[in-house]
Write a protein that holds these residues in place. Structure first.
Motif, short mmCIF file in Angstrom:
data_model
loop_
_atom_site.label_atom_id
_atom_site.label_comp_id
_atom_site.label_asym_id
_atom_site.label_seq_id
_atom_site.Cartn_x
_atom_site.Cartn_y
_atom_site.Cartn_z
N LEU A 82 4.81 -3.85 3.69
CA LEU A 82 5.51 -5.00 4.28
C LEU A 82 5.22 -5.14 5.77
N ALA A 83 4.94 -4.03 6.44
CA ALA A 83 4.67 -4.09 7.88
C ALA A 83 3.43 -4.92 8.18
N GLU A 84 2.56 -5.08 7.18
CA GLU A 84 1.30 -5.78 7.44
C GLU A 84 1.41 -7.30 7.26
N ILE A 85 2.58 -7.76 6.84
CA ILE A 85 2.69 -9.19 6.51
C ILE A 85 2.28 -10.13 7.65
N PRO A 86 2.77 -9.93 8.89
CA PRO A 86 2.38 -10.89 9.94
C PRO A 86 0.85 -10.97 10.09
N ARG A 87 0.19 -9.81 10.05
CA ARG A 87 -1.27 -9.81 10.18
C ARG A 87 -1.94 -10.51 8.98
N LEU A 88 -1.42 -10.22 7.77
CA LEU A 88 -2.04 -10.79 6.57
C LEU A 88 -1.85 -12.31 6.49
N VAL A 89 -0.70 -12.77 6.95
CA VAL A 89 -0.46 -14.22 6.95
C VAL A 89 -1.49 -14.88 7.87
N ASP A 90 -1.70 -14.28 9.06
CA ASP A 90 -2.70 -14.82 10.00
C ASP A 90 -4.09 -14.79 9.38
N GLU A 91 -4.39 -13.69 8.69
CA GLU A 91 -5.70 -13.52 8.06
C GLU A 91 -5.97 -14.64 7.04
N VAL A 92 -4.95 -14.94 6.22
CA VAL A 92 -5.12 -16.02 5.24
C VAL A 92 -5.38 -17.33 5.98
N ARG A 93 -4.61 -17.55 7.05
CA ARG A 93 -4.74 -18.82 7.79
C ARG A 93 -6.13 -18.97 8.40
N THR A 94 -6.66 -17.86 8.92
CA THR A 94 -7.95 -18.02 9.60
C THR A 94 -9.11 -18.03 8.60
N THR A 95 -9.00 -17.23 7.53
CA THR A 95 -10.16 -17.14 6.62
C THR A 95 -10.00 -18.00 5.37
N ARG A 96 -8.75 -18.38 5.04
CA ARG A 96 -8.39 -19.06 3.79
C ARG A 96 -8.83 -18.22 2.59
N LYS A 97 -8.90 -16.92 2.79
CA LYS A 97 -9.22 -16.01 1.67
C LYS A 97 -7.94 -15.32 1.21
N LYS A 98 -7.83 -15.14 -0.10
CA LYS A 98 -6.65 -14.46 -0.63
C LYS A 98 -6.60 -13.02 -0.14
N GLN A 99 -5.40 -12.53 0.11
CA GLN A 99 -5.24 -11.16 0.61
C GLN A 99 -4.32 -10.37 -0.32
N VAL A 100 -4.71 -9.14 -0.59
CA VAL A 100 -3.87 -8.26 -1.41
C VAL A 100 -3.69 -6.95 -0.66
N ALA A 101 -2.45 -6.48 -0.55
CA ALA A 101 -2.21 -5.16 0.04
C ALA A 101 -1.17 -4.48 -0.83
N VAL A 102 -1.60 -3.47 -1.57
CA VAL A 102 -0.67 -2.76 -2.45
C VAL A 102 -0.90 -1.26 -2.34
N SER A 103 0.05 -0.49 -2.88
CA SER A 103 -0.06 0.97 -2.83
C SER A 103 -0.78 1.47 -4.08
N LEU A 104 -1.06 2.78 -4.09
CA LEU A 104 -1.69 3.39 -5.27
C LEU A 104 -0.70 3.42 -6.42
N GLY A 105 -1.22 3.39 -7.66
CA GLY A 105 -0.37 3.59 -8.83
C GLY A 105 0.04 5.05 -8.91
N ARG A 106 1.10 5.36 -9.68
CA ARG A 106 1.61 6.73 -9.72
C ARG A 106 0.58 7.72 -10.27
N ARG A 107 -0.41 7.22 -11.02
CA ARG A 107 -1.41 8.16 -11.55
C ARG A 107 -2.76 8.03 -10.85
N ASP A 108 -2.78 7.32 -9.72
CA ASP A 108 -4.07 7.06 -9.06
C ASP A 108 -4.46 8.10 -8.01
N GLY A 109 -3.73 9.20 -7.93
CA GLY A 109 -4.09 10.21 -6.93
C GLY A 109 -3.05 11.30 -6.91
N SER A 110 -3.21 12.25 -5.98
CA SER A 110 -2.24 13.34 -5.87
C SER A 110 -0.90 12.74 -5.43
#
Ligand code: SAM
Ligand code: SF4
Length: 511
Positions: A109-137
């Motif tokens: 959630l902390a990245e939202i201001p930056r990601l909103v700006d990123e969408v505005r400048t690039t018009r590219k979709k942005q995804v920021a999510v965490s690892l799944g429970r089985r995707d690592g230690s």
């Protein structure tokens, strides 16, 4: 790209989601955004989502769907789906709603201001999510979920006197029906010194009541400077924070209701005599299939310990009806449990199968919807009757309440009269130099801030009380004599006639 600076946010779900929205809005306001009331006006639209039941997800997807055509006319608009559903569905959000630009999980959630700006400048979709429970230690997965606790914007709180404080994130219990361990990641407790600092800051901003949040809040543990801190230690640590009158915490896990916590509640007068400890079902077979980790007998033993240490403590619960394999006989055991434990109130949910959970993989969702509905209504009717009977015990008694502010009814009336919101009224109070009622500005808002209206507060055991009084009482402790009740509310009249206000002496509050 230019945008109009207007932000619309819709929030579904639990208190944790409400807090997340509060913090996201605060971060965007710091960047000059302004909240507005309709997605049609806003160039930035965020949906903070819940995945606990399918119904909540449908609601969000239909709200998002409604923006599809408007979006074409508003090329600058950025639409974001954030929170639990974003973490769970990830790219699938774009398949279901191609006009969405941004998908941000609970850990980013902390990245939202930056990601909103990123969408505005690039018009590219942005995804920021965490690892799944089985995707690592465990450490790697935990590291991908960060607790989001920036400084607050006091304006965003539901009332100036109350605030949520996150003390932990995630959950490791893995109840078979529940998506939370996936959407919010591994259980991680915040350092007690950070929490204590946040509580001090909130108190300095005028907060009188803090509610500590965690999915299993009484599982809190954190080692700091070589010492293990449990929830009981944390309560002790924040108890004497100057300005704080009341401390609550939700939600508790029955197995972790230890004696040290009950004793801390008994010994610390500012801690509410209230425990939300969901039982979920009254039948051991169902509890086993839910993997709740306790039996009804264990829960009874816990209730006996609560009653022995805190005889005046109110307990509330959650129930799921129509869980896989719940027979009529099993359901009747939930009814029996409500009769036996006489909860202050219960939140009752129809079982909703959640993809990716153990229950969805292993068991048939074999209770028909009509039966779930009937059981929901029956359990609710029983709980309502019990709540009303227990509330009736308060009639004729005088209770101490922490006044929260105008009741919903008074707030609606205030809005329909086009008077400023509660925060504005509070601001007027704050600009009052403490010299008393006469110095409150004599404009319409000042007048509204000091005329008697219906107020709401809560007793120490979390019962809601409404009464007529001066809004200056908000944020103070007051005595109310209970005259009547409903299942949810005590109705009373103020007994306290004087209150300490700012640096002035005792001022009359009601004539
Ligand atoms: N951590 C809390 C606990 O264990 O009590 C509750 C968290 S959950 C967000 C809130 C409530 O939603 C649960 O107590 C449960 O009653 C209900 N719930 C969770 N998953 C559900 C599902 N799949 N279907 C129906 N209700 C559900
Ligand atoms: Fe879900 Fe169970 Fe964790 Fe509560 S304790 S959040 S119900 S998995």
């Amino acid at each position: 790209m230019e945008h109009n600076g207007k932000l619309y946010i819709e929030t579904v779900g639990c208190q944790m989601n409400m807090l997340d929205s509060e913090l996201v809005v605060a971060a965007l306001r710091n960047q000059g955004y302004e909240l507005c009331e309709s997605p049609k006006e806003a160039d930035t639209v965020l949906f903070n989502t819940c995945s606990v039941r399918e119904h909540a997800e449908h609601k969000i997807y239909s709200s998002v769907g409604r923006l599809k055509y408007g979006r074409r006319k508003r090329p600058n608009q950025v639409i974001g789906v954030i929170g639990c559903m974003a973490q769970k569905d990830q790219q699938k959000v774009f398949e279901k709603a191609p006009h969405v630009d941004l998908v941000v999980g609970t850990g980013q959630l902390a990245e939202i201001p930056r990601l909103v700006d990123e969408v505005r400048t690039t018009r590219k979709k942005q995804v920021a999510v965490s690892l799944g429970r089985r995707d690592g230690s465990r450490d790697a997965v935990a590291g991908s979920f960060t607790s989001y606790d920036p400084l607050r914007d006091p304006q965003m709180r539901p009332s100036p006197w109350q605030a949520f404080v996150r003390i932990m994130i995630g959950c490791d219990k893995f109840c078979t029906y529940c998506v939370v361990p996936t959407t919010r990641g591994p259980e991680q407790s915040r350092p007690p010194s950070d929490i204590a600092r946040e509580v001090r800051t909130l108190a300095e901003q005028g907060v009188r009541e803090v509610t500590l949040l965690g999915q299993t809040v009484n599982s809190y543990k954190h080692t700091e400077e070589g010492r293990l801190h449990r929830l009981s230690d944390l309560l002790e640590m924040i108890h004497d924070t100057s300005g704080i009158e009341r401390i609550k915490f939700v939600t508790n896990y029955p197995k972790d209701m230890t004696d040290d916590l009950l004793q801390a509640m008994r010994d610390l007068p500012k801690v509410s005599r209230y425990l939300h400890v969901p039982l979920q079902a009254g039948c051991n077979d169902v509890l086993k299939r839910m993997k709740r980790g306790y039996t009804v007998e264990d829960y009874r033993e816990m209730m006996q310990r609560i009653n022995a240490t805190l005889p005046d403590c109110a307990v509330s619960s959650d129930f799921i009806v129509g869980f896989c394999g719940e027979s009529e006989e099993s359901f009747q055991k939930s009814m029996d449990a409500v009769r036996e434990f006489r909860f202050k109130n219960s939140f009752i949910f129809k079982y909703s199968p959640r993809p990716g959970t153990k229950a969805d993989d292993l068991f048939d969702d074999d209770v028909p919807e009509s039966v779930k509905k009937r059981r929901n209504n029956e359990l609710l009717a029983l709980q309502t009757a019990i709540s009303e009977e227990d509330n009736a015990e308060f009639i004729g008694r005088t209770v101490e309440i922490l006044v929260e502010g105008p009741s919903k009814k008074a707030s609606r009336e205030r809005a329909s009269m086009d008077l400023p919101g509660w925060h504005d009224a509070a601001k007027l109070e704050a600009t009052d130099d403490g010299a008393g009622a006469d110095t409150v500005p004599a404009d319409s808002s000042g007048a509204a801030a000091s005329a008697a209206m219906q107020l709401v507060g809560r007793t120490k055991c979390d019962r809601i009380v409404v009464f007529d009084g001066n809004p200056r009482l908000a944020g103070t402790l007051a005595e109310v004599r209970v005259e009547d009740c409903t299942a949810t509310t005590l109705l009373g009249a103020i007994v306290t006639r004087e209150v300490q206000h700012g640096s002035a002496g005792l001022l009359p509050i009601l004539s």
